[in-house]
Design an enzyme around this catalytic site. Structure first.
Site, PDB file in Angstrom:
ATOM      1  N   ASP A  37       1.190   2.837   3.757  1.00 44.48           N
ATOM      2  CA  ASP A  37       0.308   3.887   3.227  1.00 44.48           C
ATOM      3  C   ASP A  37       1.148   5.134   2.921  1.00 44.48           C
ATOM      4  O   ASP A  37       0.724   6.263   3.192  1.00 44.48           O
ATOM      5  CB  ASP A  37      -0.853   4.218   4.179  1.00 44.48           C
ATOM      6  CG  ASP A  37      -1.962   5.003   3.459  1.00 44.48           C
ATOM      7  OD1 ASP A  37      -1.891   5.173   2.226  1.00 44.48           O
ATOM      8  OD2 ASP A  37      -2.909   5.440   4.147  1.00 44.48           O
TER       9      ASP A  37
ATOM     10  N   HIS B 151       1.541   5.185  -2.213  1.00 45.72           N
ATOM     11  CA  HIS B 151       1.090   6.179  -3.206  1.00 45.72           C
ATOM     12  C   HIS B 151       2.333   6.730  -3.888  1.00 45.72           C
ATOM     13  O   HIS B 151       3.193   7.312  -3.220  1.00 45.72           O
ATOM     14  CB  HIS B 151       0.311   7.304  -2.520  1.00 45.72           C
ATOM     15  CG  HIS B 151      -0.955   6.810  -1.872  1.00 45.72           C
ATOM     16  ND1 HIS B 151      -2.168   6.818  -2.506  1.00 45.72           N
ATOM     17  CD2 HIS B 151      -1.179   6.252  -0.650  1.00 45.72           C
ATOM     18  CE1 HIS B 151      -3.101   6.309  -1.706  1.00 45.72           C
ATOM     19  NE2 HIS B 151      -2.523   5.949  -0.567  1.00 45.72           N
TER      20      HIS B 151
ATOM     21  N   ASP C 176      -8.812   3.450  -2.945  1.00 41.17           N
ATOM     22  CA  ASP C 176      -8.123   4.103  -1.824  1.00 41.17           C
ATOM     23  C   ASP C 176      -8.100   5.623  -1.908  1.00 41.17           C
ATOM     24  O   ASP C 176      -7.929   6.217  -2.967  1.00 41.17           O
ATOM     25  CB  ASP C 176      -6.694   3.589  -1.662  1.00 41.17           C
ATOM     26  CG  ASP C 176      -6.104   4.048  -0.336  1.00 41.17           C
ATOM     27  OD1 ASP C 176      -6.764   3.855   0.693  1.00 41.17           O
ATOM     28  OD2 ASP C 176      -5.018   4.629  -0.340  1.00 41.17           O
TER      29      ASP C 176
ATOM     30  N   HIS D 182      -5.423  -0.258   6.155  1.00 43.58           N
ATOM     31  CA  HIS D 182      -5.026   0.610   7.286  1.00 43.58           C
ATOM     32  C   HIS D 182      -6.031   0.714   8.445  1.00 43.58           C
ATOM     33  O   HIS D 182      -6.583   1.770   8.714  1.00 43.58           O
ATOM     34  CB  HIS D 182      -4.657   2.015   6.802  1.00 43.58           C
ATOM     35  CG  HIS D 182      -5.553   2.640   5.763  1.00 43.58           C
ATOM     36  ND1 HIS D 182      -6.928   2.707   5.896  1.00 43.58           N
ATOM     37  CD2 HIS D 182      -5.254   3.244   4.599  1.00 43.58           C
ATOM     38  CE1 HIS D 182      -7.422   3.320   4.836  1.00 43.58           C
ATOM     39  NE2 HIS D 182      -6.453   3.656   4.031  1.00 43.58           N
TER      40      HIS D 182
ATOM     41  N   HIS E  32       0.834  -1.216   0.000  1.00 47.59           N
ATOM     42  CA  HIS E  32       0.000   0.000   0.000  1.00 47.59           C
ATOM     43  C   HIS E  32       0.865   1.262   0.000  1.00 47.59           C
ATOM     44  O   HIS E  32       1.254   1.740   1.057  1.00 47.59           O
ATOM     45  CB  HIS E  32      -0.930  -0.019   1.225  1.00 47.59           C
ATOM     46  CG  HIS E  32      -1.960   1.056   1.232  1.00 47.59           C
ATOM     47  ND1 HIS E  32      -3.210   0.915   1.803  1.00 47.59           N
ATOM     48  CD2 HIS E  32      -1.947   2.322   0.741  1.00 47.59           C
ATOM     49  CE1 HIS E  32      -3.900   2.018   1.663  1.00 47.59           C
ATOM     50  NE2 HIS E  32      -3.154   2.913   1.035  1.00 47.59           N
TER      51      HIS E  32
ATOM     52  N   ASN F  19      -5.040   6.498  -6.924  1.00 46.71           N
ATOM     53  CA  ASN F  19      -5.527   7.892  -6.878  1.00 46.71           C
ATOM     54  C   ASN F  19      -4.502   8.859  -7.472  1.00 46.71           C
ATOM     55  O   ASN F  19      -4.006   9.759  -6.820  1.00 46.71           O
ATOM     56  CB  ASN F  19      -5.949   8.297  -5.455  1.00 46.71           C
ATOM     57  CG  ASN F  19      -4.847   8.177  -4.412  1.00 46.71           C
ATOM     58  OD1 ASN F  19      -3.860   7.482  -4.614  1.00 46.71           O
ATOM     59  ND2 ASN F  19      -5.022   8.861  -3.297  1.00 46.71           N
TER      60      ASN F  19
ATOM     61  N   ARG G  23       2.015   8.748  -6.711  1.00 46.99           N
ATOM     62  CA  ARG G  23       1.621  10.090  -7.205  1.00 46.99           C
ATOM     63  C   ARG G  23       1.823  10.321  -8.694  1.00 46.99           C
ATOM     64  O   ARG G  23       1.599  11.437  -9.161  1.00 46.99           O
ATOM     65  CB  ARG G  23       2.371  11.198  -6.449  1.00 46.99           C
ATOM     66  CG  ARG G  23       2.294  11.125  -4.945  1.00 46.99           C
ATOM     67  CD  ARG G  23       0.876  11.225  -4.461  1.00 46.99           C
ATOM     68  NE  ARG G  23       0.811  11.421  -3.011  1.00 46.99           N
ATOM     69  CZ  ARG G  23      -0.240  11.086  -2.281  1.00 46.99           C
ATOM     70  NH1 ARG G  23      -1.314  10.534  -2.856  1.00 46.99           N
ATOM     71  NH2 ARG G  23      -0.253  11.302  -0.987  1.00 46.99           N
TER      72      ARG G  23
ATOM     73  N   HIS H 176       3.688  14.142   0.323  1.00 49.75           N
ATOM     74  CA  HIS H 176       3.086  15.420  -0.091  1.00 49.75           C
ATOM     75  C   HIS H 176       4.166  16.480  -0.213  1.00 49.75           C
ATOM     76  O   HIS H 176       5.225  16.385   0.422  1.00 49.75           O
ATOM     77  CB  HIS H 176       2.036  15.874   0.934  1.00 49.75           C
ATOM     78  CG  HIS H 176       0.776  15.070   0.886  1.00 49.75           C
ATOM     79  ND1 HIS H 176      -0.094  15.104  -0.181  1.00 49.75           N
ATOM     80  CD2 HIS H 176       0.240  14.185   1.763  1.00 49.75           C
ATOM     81  CE1 HIS H 176      -1.112  14.287   0.048  1.00 49.75           C
ATOM     82  NE2 HIS H 176      -0.933  13.704   1.217  1.00 49.75           N
TER      83      HIS H 176
ATOM     84  N   ASN I 168      -5.253   9.930   7.160  1.00 47.55           N
ATOM     85  CA  ASN I 168      -6.585   9.366   7.046  1.00 47.55           C
ATOM     86  C   ASN I 168      -6.507   7.860   6.844  1.00 47.55           C
ATOM     87  O   ASN I 168      -5.919   7.429   5.856  1.00 47.55           O
ATOM     88  CB  ASN I 168      -7.300  10.023   5.853  1.00 47.55           C
ATOM     89  CG  ASN I 168      -8.747   9.582   5.754  1.00 47.55           C
ATOM     90  OD1 ASN I 168      -9.339   9.150   6.733  1.00 47.55           O
ATOM     91  ND2 ASN I 168      -9.310   9.664   4.559  1.00 47.55           N
TER      92      ASN I 168
END
Ligand code: DOR
Ligand code: ZN
Ligand code: ZN
Length: 418
Positions: A298, A55, A145, A225, A53, A87, A57, A302, A271
């Site tokens: 997760d 991200h 997700d 999660h 899991h 996502n 981007r 950012h 989250n």
């Protein structure tokens, strides 16, 4: 190549051995003859870690992370395989995006990257994505997700359709109407900070829904999660009555509580949110008793601009790839909760099993995906040292044990400390 004299973490226990690699595979585990090799005295050799899991981007938010920077962070964190969430922008809801990710990952040439497809087109929750086409292009699961599919009938159809392709749904559990703009756990800390809270029920209701669907359809489901004590209990009870459920949690849920939000540090905004001590303890118990099968990061990198804003406006997420192993080792193994083989199970074997990936255990014939760590090494988390573009961690300054020294993928050293 021979990795000599390591403490080797097998399923059955830890043994001192040499690991011989030939043609990208494990040729032998035992006493090797003389020959060229890397001296691993004092080091511990794990099956290559797998993070199901993350991200990355990319495409769309390359300012936060891209496939190359994310892959670098992965191998630095000891991960030989990672699975990336859909996502992105455009959303990973068709074979073109899946193929793009796989090609970029191949060009990066570091860890294995497995894309996860969206459940619905554009993650809009209206109609199913092109799941069959994505499967043919190489997705290993589907997930919405970042949110849940709010329409229950659509979610049931997704599970049925996915199972026709041998895929599982990985469920981010969040009832949007209940969250209603909450940014932290609802409780004492939300009250004293004045930050809007979100109740456990917002997560638990969707966990319960997915369990009901899995049970009534007789299909497997994976819960992402898990952060609540009550969610752990729902999953434990479902497992006990034979529901085909697997579940994951993240280092921040067994390491931190919402006490951390009182600093107003936006790096604590994630989250699902950081919960309370009874949740943290229940997550640890869930890992101990097998209710929770996997540890994932997760990894949600950012840009500074998304975090250096007022708490309510900040993005949700923690950059986790470069701290996960040390946090897990320190908290769970040094903390006396898990043995080394059990840690390897949560961070390698179980993710491989759940997604049907090759690897996950050290055995002859398996791909030579290896994570070699110095468990005695104490170090301090400093986001300035992160190779991920995402420096957003709530763990800055924390002292941890366990440093990844080498990450080996298909017999090639993709990360080395020295
Ligand atoms: O904290 C989170 N960040 N939770 C999610 O579900 C999504 C993720 C992201 O994409 O930033
Ligand atoms: Zn999520
Ligand atoms: Zn996520």
């Amino acid at each position: 190549m021979i990795f000599k004299n390591a403490e080797v973490v097998l399923k059955s226990g830890v043994v001192r051995a040499d690991v011989t690699v030939e043609n990208g595979r494990i040729a032998a585990i035992g006493k090797a003859g003389a020959g060229d090799g890397i001296d691993c005295t004092g080091l511990t050799l794990f099956p290559g870690l797998i993070d199901m899991h993350v991200h990355l981007r990319d495409p769309g938010f390359e300012r936060k992370e891209d496939i190359l920077s994310g892959s670098r962070a992965a191998v630095k964190g000891g991960f030989t395989q990672i699975c990336c969430m859909p996502n992105t922008q455009p959303v990973t809801d068709n074979k073109v995006v899946v193929t793009y990710i796989k090609e970029r990952a191949r060009a990066a040439g570091l860890c294995k990257v497995h894309p996860i497809g969206a459940i619905t087109k554009g993650q809009k929750g209206e109609e199913l994505a092109a799941i069959g086409g994505m499967k043919a292009a190489g997705i290993v699961a589907i997930s919405e997700d970042g949110k849940s599919v709010q329409n229950t009938k659509l979610m049931a159809n997704a599970m049925l359709y996915a199972s026709d392709f041998g895929l599982k749904c990985l469920c981010h559990c969040e009832d949007a109407s209940l969250v209603d703009g909450g940014v932290v756990n609802e409780g004492y800390c939300s009250t004293v900070t004045g930050l809007k809270g979100s109740v456990r029920a917002a997560e638990d209701i969707i966990i319960a829904r997915e369990l009901c669907l899995a049970e009534s359809l007789g299909l497997p489901v994976h819960i992402c999660h898990v952060s609540t004590y009550s969610g752990v209990q729902l999953i434990r009870e479902a497992k006990a009555r034979g529901v085909k459920v697997t579940a994951e949690t993240c280092p921040h849920y067994f390491t931190l509580t919402d006490d951390a939000i009182r600093s107003f540090d936006t790096n604590t905004k994630v989250n699902p949110p950081l919960r309370e001590e009874k949740d943290r303890l229940a997550v640890i118990e869930g890992l101990r008793d097998g209710t929770l099968d996997c540890i994932v990061t997760d990894h949600a990198p950012h840009h500074e601009d998304d975090k250096r804003v007022e708490y309510n406006a900040a993005a949700f997420g923690i950059s986790g790839l470069e701290t996960s192993f040390a946090l897990s080792y320190t908290q769970l193994v040094k903390g006396g909760i898990l043995s080394l083989p059990q840690l390897a199970e949560k961070m390698s074997a179980n993710p491989a099993k759940i997604l049907g990936l090759e690897g996950g255990e050290l055995e002859t014939g398996a791909p030579a995906d290896l994570t070699i760590a110095d468990l005695g090494k104490k170090w301090k988390v400093d986001p300035k040292d992160f190779v991920s573009k995402g420096k957003n961690t709530p763990f800055a300054g924390r002292e941890v044990f366990g440093k990844v020294v080498y990450t080996v993928v298909d017999g090639e050293i993709k990360y080395g400390e020295k």
